[in-house]
Scaffold this motif. Structure first.
Motif, PDB file in Angstrom:
ATOM      1  N   MET A   1       0.843  -1.176   0.000  1.00 54.74           N
ATOM      2  CA  MET A   1       0.000   0.000   0.000  1.00 54.74           C
ATOM      3  C   MET A   1       0.892   1.244   0.000  1.00 54.74           C
ATOM      4  SD  MET A   1      -3.091   0.914   2.638  1.00 54.74           S
ATOM      5  CE  MET A   1      -4.200  -0.295   1.948  1.00 54.74           C
ATOM      6  N   SER A   2       0.457   2.269  -0.702  1.00 63.94           N
ATOM      7  CA  SER A   2       1.280   3.473  -0.785  1.00 63.94           C
ATOM      8  C   SER A   2       1.164   4.296   0.494  1.00 63.94           C
ATOM      9  CB  SER A   2       0.860   4.316  -1.993  1.00 63.94           C
ATOM     10  OG  SER A   2      -0.426   4.852  -1.790  1.00 63.94           O
ATOM     11  N   LEU A   3       2.219   5.045   0.753  1.00 61.65           N
ATOM     12  CA  LEU A   3       2.300   5.898   1.935  1.00 61.65           C
ATOM     13  C   LEU A   3       2.001   7.325   1.506  1.00 61.65           C
ATOM     14  CD1 LEU A   3       3.141   5.926   4.960  1.00 61.65           C
ATOM     15  CD2 LEU A   3       5.416   6.559   4.173  1.00 61.65           C
ATOM     16  N   ASN A   4       1.006   7.931   2.111  1.00 61.33           N
ATOM     17  CA  ASN A   4       0.658   9.315   1.828  1.00 61.33           C
ATOM     18  C   ASN A   4       1.067  10.175   3.015  1.00 61.33           C
ATOM     19  OD1 ASN A   4      -0.707   8.792  -0.689  1.00 61.33           O
ATOM     20  ND2 ASN A   4      -2.346   7.895   0.521  1.00 61.33           N
ATOM     21  N   LEU A   5       1.706  11.292   2.726  1.00 56.16           N
ATOM     22  CA  LEU A   5       2.099  12.238   3.762  1.00 56.16           C
ATOM     23  C   LEU A   5       1.269  13.504   3.622  1.00 56.16           C
ATOM     24  CD1 LEU A   5       6.007  12.045   3.668  1.00 56.16           C
ATOM     25  CD2 LEU A   5       4.439  10.853   5.199  1.00 56.16           C
ATOM     26  N   ARG A   6       0.823  14.015   4.770  1.00 57.36           N
ATOM     27  CA  ARG A   6       0.122  15.299   4.769  1.00 57.36           C
ATOM     28  C   ARG A   6       0.327  15.969   6.115  1.00 57.36           C
ATOM     29  NH1 ARG A   6      -4.178  15.495   8.062  1.00 57.36           N
ATOM     30  NH2 ARG A   6      -5.487  13.657   8.379  1.00 57.36           N
ATOM     31  N   PRO A   7       0.253  17.309   6.145  1.00 53.61           N
ATOM     32  CA  PRO A   7       0.394  18.013   7.415  1.00 53.61           C
ATOM     33  C   PRO A   7      -0.771  17.701   8.357  1.00 53.61           C
ATOM     34  CG  PRO A   7       0.749  19.505   5.570  1.00 53.61           C
ATOM     35  CD  PRO A   7       0.205  18.219   5.003  1.00 53.61           C
ATOM     36  N   ALA A   8      -0.474  17.621   9.641  1.00 56.83           N
ATOM     37  CA  ALA A   8      -1.505  17.399  10.647  1.00 56.83           C
ATOM     38  C   ALA A   8      -2.344  18.649  10.830  1.00 56.83           C
ATOM     39  CB  ALA A   8      -0.848  17.009  11.977  1.00 56.83           C
ATOM     40  N   THR A   9      -3.586  18.444  11.221  1.00 56.64           N
ATOM     41  CA  THR A   9      -4.504  19.527  11.560  1.00 56.64           C
ATOM     42  C   THR A   9      -4.978  19.307  13.003  1.00 56.64           C
ATOM     43  OG1 THR A   9      -6.533  18.390  10.914  1.00 56.64           O
ATOM     44  CG2 THR A   9      -5.311  19.553   9.154  1.00 56.64           C
ATOM     45  N   PRO A  10      -5.616  20.294  13.595  1.00 61.74           N
ATOM     46  CA  PRO A  10      -6.132  20.091  14.953  1.00 61.74           C
ATOM     47  C   PRO A  10      -7.052  18.874  15.082  1.00 61.74           C
ATOM     48  CG  PRO A  10      -6.120  22.426  14.448  1.00 61.74           C
ATOM     49  CD  PRO A  10      -5.765  21.706  13.164  1.00 61.74           C
ATOM     50  N   ASP A  11      -7.780  18.536  14.035  1.00 52.74           N
ATOM     51  CA  ASP A  11      -8.664  17.364  14.089  1.00 52.74           C
ATOM     52  C   ASP A  11      -7.892  16.062  14.261  1.00 52.74           C
ATOM     53  OD1 ASP A  11     -10.891  18.983  13.788  1.00 52.74           O
ATOM     54  OD2 ASP A  11     -11.037  18.653  11.620  1.00 52.74           O
ATOM     55  N   ASP A  12      -6.620  16.057  13.914  1.00 58.14           N
ATOM     56  CA  ASP A  12      -5.801  14.840  13.996  1.00 58.14           C
ATOM     57  C   ASP A  12      -5.229  14.598  15.387  1.00 58.14           C
ATOM     58  OD1 ASP A  12      -5.931  14.189  11.173  1.00 58.14           O
ATOM     59  OD2 ASP A  12      -4.568  15.881  10.837  1.00 58.14           O
ATOM     60  N   ILE A  13      -5.339  15.559  16.290  1.00 57.67           N
ATOM     61  CA  ILE A  13      -4.636  15.484  17.578  1.00 57.67           C
ATOM     62  C   ILE A  13      -4.949  14.213  18.377  1.00 57.67           C
ATOM     63  CG2 ILE A  13      -4.381  16.596  19.833  1.00 57.67           C
ATOM     64  CD1 ILE A  13      -4.353  19.287  18.308  1.00 57.67           C
ATOM     65  N   PRO A  14      -6.206  13.792  18.550  1.00 62.95           N
ATOM     66  CA  PRO A  14      -6.431  12.575  19.350  1.00 62.95           C
ATOM     67  C   PRO A  14      -5.701  11.343  18.796  1.00 62.95           C
ATOM     68  CG  PRO A  14      -8.480  13.797  19.118  1.00 62.95           C
ATOM     69  CD  PRO A  14      -7.477  14.445  18.191  1.00 62.95           C
ATOM     70  N   ALA A  15      -5.812  11.102  17.501  1.00 63.65           N
ATOM     71  CA  ALA A  15      -5.148   9.935  16.897  1.00 63.65           C
ATOM     72  C   ALA A  15      -3.637  10.103  16.920  1.00 63.65           C
ATOM     73  CB  ALA A  15      -5.646   9.729  15.467  1.00 63.65           C
ATOM     74  N   LEU A  16      -3.167  11.307  16.688  1.00 60.98           N
ATOM     75  CA  LEU A  16      -1.736  11.595  16.697  1.00 60.98           C
ATOM     76  C   LEU A  16      -1.154  11.363  18.091  1.00 60.98           C
ATOM     77  CD1 LEU A  16       0.624  12.699  15.045  1.00 60.98           C
ATOM     78  CD2 LEU A  16      -0.209  14.992  15.520  1.00 60.98           C
ATOM     79  N   HIS A  17      -1.857  11.822  19.095  1.00 62.01           N
ATOM     80  CA  HIS A  17      -1.400  11.624  20.472  1.00 62.01           C
ATOM     81  C   HIS A  17      -1.303  10.138  20.807  1.00 62.01           C
ATOM     82  CE1 HIS A  17      -1.921  11.741  24.967  1.00 62.01           C
ATOM     83  NE2 HIS A  17      -0.799  12.402  24.759  1.00 62.01           N
ATOM     84  N   ARG A  18      -2.301   9.357  20.443  1.00 58.52           N
ATOM     85  CA  ARG A  18      -2.265   7.901  20.689  1.00 58.52           C
ATOM     86  C   ARG A  18      -1.063   7.269  19.995  1.00 58.52           C
ATOM     87  NH1 ARG A  18      -7.781   8.569  20.101  1.00 58.52           N
ATOM     88  NH2 ARG A  18      -7.729   7.955  17.908  1.00 58.52           N
ATOM     89  N   LEU A  19      -0.810   7.666  18.756  1.00 63.45           N
ATOM     90  CA  LEU A  19       0.307   7.103  17.990  1.00 63.45           C
ATOM     91  C   LEU A  19       1.641   7.413  18.669  1.00 63.45           C
ATOM     92  CD1 LEU A  19       1.571   5.869  15.350  1.00 63.45           C
ATOM     93  CD2 LEU A  19       1.726   8.240  14.579  1.00 63.45           C
ATOM     94  N   VAL A  20       1.881   8.664  18.994  1.00 62.67           N
ATOM     95  CA  VAL A  20       3.169   9.063  19.570  1.00 62.67           C
ATOM     96  C   VAL A  20       3.391   8.357  20.901  1.00 62.67           C
ATOM     97  CG1 VAL A  20       4.505  11.002  20.495  1.00 62.67           C
ATOM     98  CG2 VAL A  20       3.261  11.260  18.334  1.00 62.67           C
ATOM     99  N   GLU A  21       2.386   8.350  21.756  1.00 65.08           N
ATOM    100  CA  GLU A  21       2.536   7.688  23.054  1.00 65.08           C
ATOM    101  C   GLU A  21       2.804   6.199  22.882  1.00 65.08           C
ATOM    102  OE1 GLU A  21       2.735   9.280  26.144  1.00 65.08           O
ATOM    103  OE2 GLU A  21       2.828  10.965  24.750  1.00 65.08           O
TER     104      GLU A  21
END
Length: 174
Positions: A1-21
């Protein structure tokens, strides 16, 4: 599957926080090889910290998506000297050791070179993480000999399990 990169937005914070932790702390992080769980407890970041990064014009948190699934992220920041800083490289622990981190880092480097026009990328890594430093060196980064103090008494960055933590600085020409 291809990897897509995009800048994070405030809506991404909950999922982003789970990932980083999950990538850096606790038992979940130990499923991967790049965790800090043996050196630090507590949090790696929090939602407010991620919101500050996303709001900062000289910082971009790139999200790595495979389809709709968030599988990684990396911070790219413009520094005062025109270089770029790479940080918070995070890969879902279940997906580590499959080349995703390498692809994400290459995307961050391309973003820094093309969008920020940065001549080089710099990063800091906890000195005691020898296997991670070696991984970066195999990808063209070099130790500069410079060190920086770790924020030992700032719980926003974790709870040190030892007091001798410090950062080493690595750099790579883009």
């Amino acid at each position: 599957m291809s990897l897509n990169l995009r800048p994070a937005t405030p809506d991404d914070i909950p999922a982003l926080h789970r990932l980083v932790e999950s990538a850096y702390r606790g038992e979940t992080a130990k499923k991967g090889w790049t965790h800090e769980a043996d050196l630090l407890g507590g949090q790696r970041t929090d939602a407010d910290g991620l919101a500050e990064i996303i709001a900062e014009p000289d910082k971009t948190l790139l999200l790595a998506l495979e389809g709709a699934a968030l599988v990684g992220c990396v911070l790219v920041a413009r520094q005062a000297d025109g270089s770029a800083y790479l940080g918070m490289l995070s890969v879902d622990p279940e997906r580590q050791a499959g080349g995703l981190g390498r692809r994400l880092m290459a995307g961050a480097e391309a973003f820094a070179a093309q969008t920020l026009k940065a001549p080089r990328m710099e990063m800091t890594v906890i000195r005691q993480r020898a296997e991670l430093i070696a991984w970066y060196e195999r990808r063209g980064y070099a130790l500069t000999g410079e060190t920086q103090p770790f924020p030992l008494n700032d719980e926003r960055f974790g709870l040190p399990k030892r007091r001798d933590l410090e950062f080493v600085v690595l750099t790579k020409a883009l």
